[in-house]
Design an enzyme around this catalytic site. Structure first.
Site, short mmCIF file in Angstrom:
data_model
loop_
_atom_site.label_atom_id
_atom_site.label_comp_id
_atom_site.label_asym_id
_atom_site.label_seq_id
_atom_site.Cartn_x
_atom_site.Cartn_y
_atom_site.Cartn_z
CG ASP A 8 -1.72 1.21 1.42
OD1 ASP A 8 -2.35 1.64 0.44
OD2 ASP A 8 -1.72 1.76 2.53
CG ASP A 10 -1.56 7.97 0.85
OD1 ASP A 10 -0.94 9.00 1.14
OD2 ASP A 10 -2.00 7.73 -0.29
CG ASP A 167 -1.99 2.03 6.36
OD1 ASP A 167 -2.58 3.01 6.87
OD2 ASP A 167 -2.00 1.81 5.14
#
Length: 226
Positions: A8, A10, A167
């Protein structure tokens, strides 16, 4: 055998997620709104189309809000918070190790390409990624599996041959729906989430070497902790 790793962006590679939360929280306080992290978490890993925190702020404000002005103020705070911010701990170590060992490397982000590529170039890590897919490349972003399905196809690997690093809950759901393993590396905004169903959890990528993480995932796909 694990043949690929997919990241991922961000909140995972660069912790923009915490910076955005802090900027919106600071500005919303001026309007009498205490923006709880649990509320903000609804948009992490997805987009404001999935849940726009400004709608919540406008609804609970003690005075009218000019949305454009609010966004300008939040953008200014974000820029201040991000000054001097670098990659999250262990990120470059994982990328270097993945490349050294011949793993294929992809990126799947719900943000747009200009945003993602600007940071990858800023930190000189764009060359690590064979495949980069963003919101510009699919009709549906996370938690839909489209970004991961496209990235897996372009890396020419099956889901069971790839480990995603995420995240957020939305990101984990997307990766798992595409058939990939998923190790979560929460940030300050997502650390309160339980991530039930993950294939591992780390406080940061500096916590454990990549080969040890992948070996743990392969040996125990449903592990809650690596």
């Amino acid at each position: 055998m694990i043949k690929a790793v997919i990241f991922d962006f961000d909140g995972l590679i660069v912790d923009t997620e915490t910076a955005w939360y802090e900027s919106y929280k600071q500005v919303s306080a001026a309007y009498g709104v205490d923006l709880k992290i649990e509320v903000w978490g609804q948009c992490v890993g997805a987009s404001f189309e999935h849940f726009d925190p400004l709608d919540y702020i406008v609804e609970h404000a003690n005075r009218p809000i000019d949305r454009d002005e609010f966004k300008r103020e939040a953008d200014a705070q974000f820029a201040i918070i991000m000054e001097g911010k670098g990659l999250r701990p262990g990120v470059e170590m994982y990328l270097t190790e993945a490349k050294r060992t011949g793993l294929r490397i992809g990126l799947a982000s719900s943000s747009n390409r200009v945003w993602v590529e600007s940071y990858l170039n800023k930190f000189n890590i764009r060359s690590y990624f064979e495949v980069v897919n963003t919101s510009d490349d699919v009709e549906r972003i996370k938690p839909a599996p489209d970004l991961y399905e496209k990235t897996l196809r372009e890396l020419d690997v099956k889901g069971t041959e790839a480990v995603a690093f995420e995240d957020s809950m939305h990101g984990m759901i997307a990766a798992k729906a595409a058939g990939a393993y998923c190790v979560v590396v929460p940030n300050n905004v997502t650390s309160h989430m339980e991530f039930t169903g993950s294939d591992g959890r780390l406080d940061s990528m500096a916590e454990k070497e990549l080969n040890a993480v992948l070996a743990s995932v392969a040996a125990s796909p449903q592990a809650e902790s690596v």
